[in-house]
Write a protein that holds these residues in place. Structure first.
Motif, PDB file in Angstrom:
ATOM      1  N   ASN A 112      -5.896   3.186   7.248  1.00 12.94           N
ATOM      2  CA  ASN A 112      -7.273   3.627   6.470  1.00 12.94           C
ATOM      3  C   ASN A 112      -7.050   4.775   5.671  1.00 12.94           C
ATOM      4  OD1 ASN A 112     -10.242   2.854   6.541  1.00 12.94           O
ATOM      5  ND2 ASN A 112     -10.538   4.963   6.805  1.00 12.94           N
TER       6      ASN A 112
ATOM      7  N   ILE B 273       0.981  -1.122  -0.042  1.00  8.97           N
ATOM      8  CA  ILE B 273       0.052  -0.039  -0.175  1.00  8.97           C
ATOM      9  C   ILE B 273       0.930   1.147  -0.009  1.00  8.97           C
ATOM     10  CG2 ILE B 273      -1.674   1.507   1.173  1.00  8.97           C
ATOM     11  CD1 ILE B 273      -2.673  -1.284   2.228  1.00  8.97           C
TER      12      ILE B 273
ATOM     13  N   ILE C  60      -5.500   3.430   2.320  1.00  7.23           N
ATOM     14  CA  ILE C  60      -6.001   2.447   1.480  1.00  7.23           C
ATOM     15  C   ILE C  60      -6.532   2.831   0.002  1.00  7.23           C
ATOM     16  CG2 ILE C  60      -8.090   0.862   1.221  1.00  7.23           C
ATOM     17  CD1 ILE C  60      -6.233  -0.103   3.423  1.00  7.23           C
TER      18      ILE C  60
END
Length: 273
Positions: free
Chosen positions: A165, A132, A168
């Motif tokens: 988060n 990521i 993402i």
């Protein structure tokens, strides 16, 4: 003469003793406040404060029955406090017995910083393993206000879950840089200047050029996670260090992450305004 000097010395000692007495009382009160801060006991203190005001007003206006009622509440209220807040009182006494009652304030900031650093390492490990892409900038002595204004303000506490988060893929904030001020996530999706250096490998993307770019114009420390390889790199002082381990990253964070910014203008113990 000697008798007069003795009395003068006693007066001086009395003044010094009174000052020490007041300092001890204020210190104990301060430590008690730090113990109950953030607990339900704070609301109880507010309630007691209002009862005392009511008691004073009823006495001033000579409301005999109301005054007796307040006296009864105060008389039995302290016993109720001991029963209701027995866990909090026991914890405070345990801290006092361990000496933690007096050390708590000095260790709190360091404990918080260690937790934030642990959350950062955990988030980097998670994102690197899953490739990521991420770009995290840590403000140091040079302010990053100009770059903060280009992003989306967050001003949130650091946690590994929030860090993950935000980056993402295909979420509104994943593209751009996250800027950390002290123990706060100041902003996400911020724009950084791209480096024009020829020393940057051609296979490195925009994130790496932005990380080097911000280190060229400020003293910021930056973490980059490649979405192609999952490798972790850092930049500082115009230098890019590629493929570092989590242990090396932890050491670099300890050296380059400013955990307290009270000396900076307009800031609290962590934040720069």
């Amino acid at each position: 003469m000697l008798l007069g000097k003795l009395f003068e010395d006693m007066t001086t000692l009395h003044i010094i003793a009174s000052i020490v007495d007041l300092l001890i009382v204020w210190f104990v009160v301060y430590k008690l406040i730090t113990v109950i801060k953030g607990t339900k006991a704070v609301q109880l203190i507010k309630g007691i404060f209002f009862i005392l005001i009511g008691r004073a007003l009823s006495d001033f206006f000579d409301l005999t029955t109301t005054t007796q009622l307040f006296d009864m509440v105060l008389q039995w209220g302290f016993l109720a406090i001991i029963v209701i807040f027995q866990p909090e009182l026991r914890r405070a006494l345990e801290q006092l017995g361990r000496g933690g009652f007096f050390r708590k304030a000095t260790h709190t900031a360091q404990q918080e910083f260690e937790k934030h650093r642990s959350d950062m390492i955990k988030a980097v490990q998670y994102m690197a393993k899953r490739r990521i892409g991420a770009l995290i900038v840590f403000e140091r002595e040079t302010g990053l206000k100009d770059y903060i204004e280009t992003g989306i303000l967050i001003n949130a506490e650091i946690s590994s879950e929030l860090l993950i988060n935000i980056f993402i893929p295909n979420t509104p904030l994943h593209d751009g840089a996250m800027i950390i001020q002290g123990d706060k996530i100041a902003t996400a999706a911020s724009y950084l200047p791209l480096s024009e250096s020829n020393r940057i490998a051609k296979d490195l993307g925009t994130r790496h050029r932005a990380a080097v770019g911000i280190s060229e114009v400020t003293d910021a420390f930056t973490i980059v996670i490649s979405e192609e390889t999952g490798n972790v790199s850092v930049t500082t002082d115009s230098m890019l260090t590629k493929d570092i381990t989590l242990e090396e990253l932890d050491e670099l964070l300890q050296r380059n992450w400013i955990s307290t910014t009270s000396h900076k203008e307009g800031g609290g113990i962590f934040a720069r305004k």
